[in-house]
Design a protein around this motif. Sequence first.
Motif, PDB file in Angstrom:
ATOM      1  N   ALA A  76      58.873  53.948  42.410  1.00  0.00           N
ATOM      2  CA  ALA A  76      59.231  53.392  40.859  1.00  0.00           C
ATOM      3  C   ALA A  76      59.703  54.302  39.712  1.00  0.00           C
ATOM      4  O   ALA A  76      60.571  54.233  39.609  1.00  0.00           O
ATOM      5  CB  ALA A  76      57.577  52.361  40.131  1.00  0.00           C
TER       6      ALA A  76
ATOM      7  N   ARG B  15      63.199  54.289  41.341  1.00  0.00           N
ATOM      8  CA  ARG B  15      64.159  52.269  40.704  1.00  0.00           C
ATOM      9  C   ARG B  15      64.180  53.654  39.222  1.00  0.00           C
ATOM     10  O   ARG B  15      65.092  52.418  39.059  1.00  0.00           O
ATOM     11  CB  ARG B  15      63.544  51.640  40.796  1.00  0.00           C
ATOM     12  N   LYS B  16      63.405  53.155  38.089  1.00  0.00           N
ATOM     13  CA  LYS B  16      63.944  54.114  37.017  1.00  0.00           C
ATOM     14  C   LYS B  16      65.234  54.934  36.948  1.00  0.00           C
ATOM     15  O   LYS B  16      65.828  54.297  36.064  1.00  0.00           O
ATOM     16  CB  LYS B  16      62.153  54.510  36.651  1.00  0.00           C
TER      17      LYS B  16
ATOM     18  N   THR C  18      67.737  50.983  38.189  1.00  0.00           N
ATOM     19  CA  THR C  18      67.566  49.710  38.398  1.00  0.00           C
ATOM     20  C   THR C  18      66.674  48.757  36.780  1.00  0.00           C
ATOM     21  O   THR C  18      65.912  49.283  36.494  1.00  0.00           O
ATOM     22  CB  THR C  18      65.677  49.521  39.311  1.00  0.00           C
TER      23      THR C  18
ATOM     24  N   LEU D  46      63.043  45.893  39.527  1.00  0.00           N
ATOM     25  CA  LEU D  46      61.561  46.851  39.980  1.00  0.00           C
ATOM     26  C   LEU D  46      60.630  45.375  39.441  1.00  0.00           C
ATOM     27  O   LEU D  46      59.829  46.163  40.383  1.00  0.00           O
ATOM     28  CB  LEU D  46      61.949  47.941  38.621  1.00  0.00           C
TER      29      LEU D  46
ATOM     30  N   GLN E  58      54.988  46.892  35.032  1.00  0.00           N
ATOM     31  CA  GLN E  58      56.010  48.450  35.963  1.00  0.00           C
ATOM     32  C   GLN E  58      55.317  49.880  35.200  1.00  0.00           C
ATOM     33  O   GLN E  58      55.692  50.832  35.315  1.00  0.00           O
ATOM     34  CB  GLN E  58      57.736  48.070  36.372  1.00  0.00           C
TER      35      GLN E  58
END
Length: 258
Positions: A172, A175-176, A180, A185, A197
């Motif tokens: 995560a 992706r952050k 994203t 996500l 999330q």
Amino acid sequence: MVEQALEILRRYPPGARDGQSLWVRPAGGPIRKGKRRGLSKLPSDWRGQMLFRSGLPLDMKVPLMIAAITGLRPSELARSVLVDAGPDQIRISIQGAKVTETSGQPLRRLSFDAGTRIAKVLHILASNRGGQFQVAIPDPRAFSDTVRRLSRRLFPAAGYVASPYSFRHAFAADRKAEGTSRDELAQMLGHVSERSQQAYGVARQGRMPLAPVQAVAASRAVVQRVELKRWAAAKQLDQPAPPPGPTSDGFCPPPNAP
């Protein structure tokens, strides 16, 4: 209830008398903090070290690879994950855990470029088995214990022990850091609410992804928190008010798709 019990223990520790607590910290190092906070204590390449310096047999290393590049839950690995090889990519289909009528993704599929190291290994394995293969672990708890033992062996001075959920937090965070979208996500993590999330990773912990996600598809569209509450209320009243449903292949259109 857990928080209340912990507060009672803080106020009245076991063995306390005359205002003096006889409680002592258990052996084995410092008390474990949250998995998200603990990531900063591990080496920047901790995932690569656990995958390629582990000395694990292939049947244990492959599930670890899947966990590292998808951020899935151990319970989802126990349900069997499908790895499918395309011409230049791999697709990993995951049967979701923590799924109810109004939460969770029953099925999600993440696609990766087959050129990265881990994706290339998985692509070769799938190609050698007719284009696809199943990955499953017999016992999520035993798998978690293996990951923790490996972490202790590789990073004895880290002050933090990695677990399968550490891979989820790191996924995560990556992706952050990439920017994203929240909807994408959410689907990658197996959520139907875009706010779930928040509990996983932070952008400043992001590293160069082990395998960048090319695309994601899931069986449910992501909804906002207010919409989710309305949907849940409608379910209780048996009124048809779900978010957009899946297409014929079982997946909803990608977030923000026309």
